[in-house]
Motif scaffolding. Sequence first.
Motif, PDB file in Angstrom:
ATOM      1  N   ILE A 130      20.446  24.672  29.263  1.00  0.00           N
ATOM      2  CA  ILE A 130      19.546  25.239  28.257  1.00  0.00           C
ATOM      3  C   ILE A 130      20.354  25.915  27.148  1.00  0.00           C
ATOM      4  O   ILE A 130      20.065  25.735  25.955  1.00  0.00           O
ATOM      5  CB  ILE A 130      18.560  26.246  28.898  1.00  0.00           C
ATOM      6  N   ALA A 131      21.382  26.672  27.524  1.00  0.00           N
ATOM      7  CA  ALA A 131      22.215  27.354  26.523  1.00  0.00           C
ATOM      8  C   ALA A 131      22.894  26.339  25.605  1.00  0.00           C
ATOM      9  O   ALA A 131      22.897  26.497  24.377  1.00  0.00           O
ATOM     10  CB  ALA A 131      23.253  28.234  27.214  1.00  0.00           C
ATOM     11  N   TRP A 132      23.466  25.288  26.193  1.00  0.00           N
ATOM     12  CA  TRP A 132      24.133  24.262  25.400  1.00  0.00           C
ATOM     13  C   TRP A 132      23.128  23.549  24.491  1.00  0.00           C
ATOM     14  O   TRP A 132      23.371  23.357  23.297  1.00  0.00           O
ATOM     15  CB  TRP A 132      24.837  23.259  26.318  1.00  0.00           C
TER      16      TRP A 132
ATOM     17  N   SER B 191      20.299  24.591  23.367  1.00  0.00           N
ATOM     18  CA  SER B 191      19.807  25.488  22.309  1.00  0.00           C
ATOM     19  C   SER B 191      20.683  25.401  21.068  1.00  0.00           C
ATOM     20  O   SER B 191      20.194  25.499  19.941  1.00  0.00           O
ATOM     21  CB  SER B 191      19.787  26.935  22.805  1.00  0.00           C
ATOM     22  N   GLU B 192      21.959  25.174  21.300  1.00  0.00           N
ATOM     23  CA  GLU B 192      22.908  25.096  20.194  1.00  0.00           C
ATOM     24  C   GLU B 192      23.079  23.689  19.645  1.00  0.00           C
ATOM     25  O   GLU B 192      23.185  23.489  18.432  1.00  0.00           O
ATOM     26  CB  GLU B 192      24.268  25.624  20.656  1.00  0.00           C
TER      27      GLU B 192
ATOM     28  N   ALA C 205      18.710  21.442  19.754  1.00  0.00           N
ATOM     29  CA  ALA C 205      17.586  22.385  19.670  1.00  0.00           C
ATOM     30  C   ALA C 205      16.234  21.689  19.509  1.00  0.00           C
ATOM     31  O   ALA C 205      15.252  22.092  20.144  1.00  0.00           O
ATOM     32  CB  ALA C 205      17.818  23.365  18.521  1.00  0.00           C
ATOM     33  N   GLN C 206      16.173  20.657  18.688  1.00  0.00           N
ATOM     34  CA  GLN C 206      14.894  19.960  18.482  1.00  0.00           C
ATOM     35  C   GLN C 206      14.417  19.304  19.778  1.00  0.00           C
ATOM     36  O   GLN C 206      13.252  19.436  20.160  1.00  0.00           O
ATOM     37  CB  GLN C 206      15.015  18.914  17.365  1.00  0.00           C
TER      38      GLN C 206
ATOM     39  N   LEU D 243      15.259  20.065  22.841  1.00  0.00           N
ATOM     40  CA  LEU D 243      14.910  21.112  23.795  1.00  0.00           C
ATOM     41  C   LEU D 243      13.547  21.707  23.481  1.00  0.00           C
ATOM     42  O   LEU D 243      12.738  21.926  24.394  1.00  0.00           O
ATOM     43  CB  LEU D 243      15.981  22.205  23.804  1.00  0.00           C
ATOM     44  N   SER D 244      13.260  21.937  22.213  1.00  0.00           N
ATOM     45  CA  SER D 244      11.966  22.525  21.853  1.00  0.00           C
ATOM     46  C   SER D 244      10.806  21.609  22.220  1.00  0.00           C
ATOM     47  O   SER D 244       9.714  22.076  22.514  1.00  0.00           O
ATOM     48  CB  SER D 244      11.914  22.876  20.365  1.00  0.00           C
TER      49      SER D 244
ATOM     50  N   TYR E 184      10.938  21.407  26.449  1.00  0.00           N
ATOM     51  CA  TYR E 184      10.907  22.689  27.142  1.00  0.00           C
ATOM     52  C   TYR E 184      10.100  23.692  26.315  1.00  0.00           C
ATOM     53  O   TYR E 184      10.478  24.839  26.146  1.00  0.00           O
ATOM     54  CB  TYR E 184      12.344  23.180  27.364  1.00  0.00           C
TER      55      TYR E 184
ATOM     56  N   GLN F 268       9.343  27.359  27.224  1.00  0.00           N
ATOM     57  CA  GLN F 268      10.135  27.446  28.455  1.00  0.00           C
ATOM     58  C   GLN F 268       9.364  26.962  29.675  1.00  0.00           C
ATOM     59  O   GLN F 268       9.477  27.509  30.774  1.00  0.00           O
ATOM     60  CB  GLN F 268      10.673  28.851  28.658  1.00  0.00           C
TER      61      GLN F 268
ATOM     62  N   TRP G  35      24.830  16.728  27.872  1.00  0.00           N
ATOM     63  CA  TRP G  35      25.458  18.013  28.165  1.00  0.00           C
ATOM     64  C   TRP G  35      26.689  17.825  29.046  1.00  0.00           C
ATOM     65  O   TRP G  35      27.752  18.366  28.751  1.00  0.00           O
ATOM     66  CB  TRP G  35      24.430  18.927  28.828  1.00  0.00           C
TER      67      TRP G  35
END
Length: 173
Positions: free
Chosen positions: A128-130, A132-133, A136-137, A139-140, A143, A146, A165
Motif C-alpha cells: 500500500i505504501a509503495w 500510494s507513491e 496512486a490511481q 490504488l485509489s 482500494y 481502504q 511492487w
Amino acid sequence: MGEARQIVGVYLGYLADHALEQALACLSPDFALEFAAAGFSMTRAQAATALDWDAGVNGRLDWEVSDETPSTVTIQGFEANDFLELIGIGRLAFRSVFTVSATGLISHQFHETSWGEVSLQDAMAPLIAWASEHEAQELSEIYAEQQMSYTRPMAIRWVRLAKKWKTAVSSDA
C-alpha cells in the motif's frame, strides 16, 4: 464413500479447477458460509463472489477428510493464492465443516482459517505504501476508502499491482 463425502469432493474439485458455475451447482439455494474468526456468514450469492475472487488470485487448496458422519464432512488442509504469496503470506492452515442436506446439496460450510501471527493488513502495508507513491490511481480504484472489493476483476488487479511492487522492490535491492 458416503453421499456427503462424495458431493464435498466434487465441490472441492470444481473449486480447484476454478469452475465456479459447477461448484455453485453443488450448493443448496439457502447455502450459508460461516467464517469462524470473522463472526459472519455469507449467502450463496455472496459466497459466489468470494469464490470468484479466489479464482482471480489463483486460489489453491490442499485438503484431506478428517471426520465424517452421514450428513457432515470435516476437512483440514492448507490454502494459498498468488496475492497472499506476493505479499509474503504463505500457506494458511484451515478447517471446514460441510453439512449436506437431504437433497444431496451442501447447505452449510463452517470455515476457520488459522492466521496465527500473520496479519493481512500488516502484510499489505508495504504494498500500500509503495502503491500510494507509484500507482496512486490504481490504488485509489482498487482500494477505495481502504476497502477491498472481493470480485474477480479486482483480484486480478491486486495480483498485477503486487507483481509490479515485487518487481520494483527486487530491482531496488
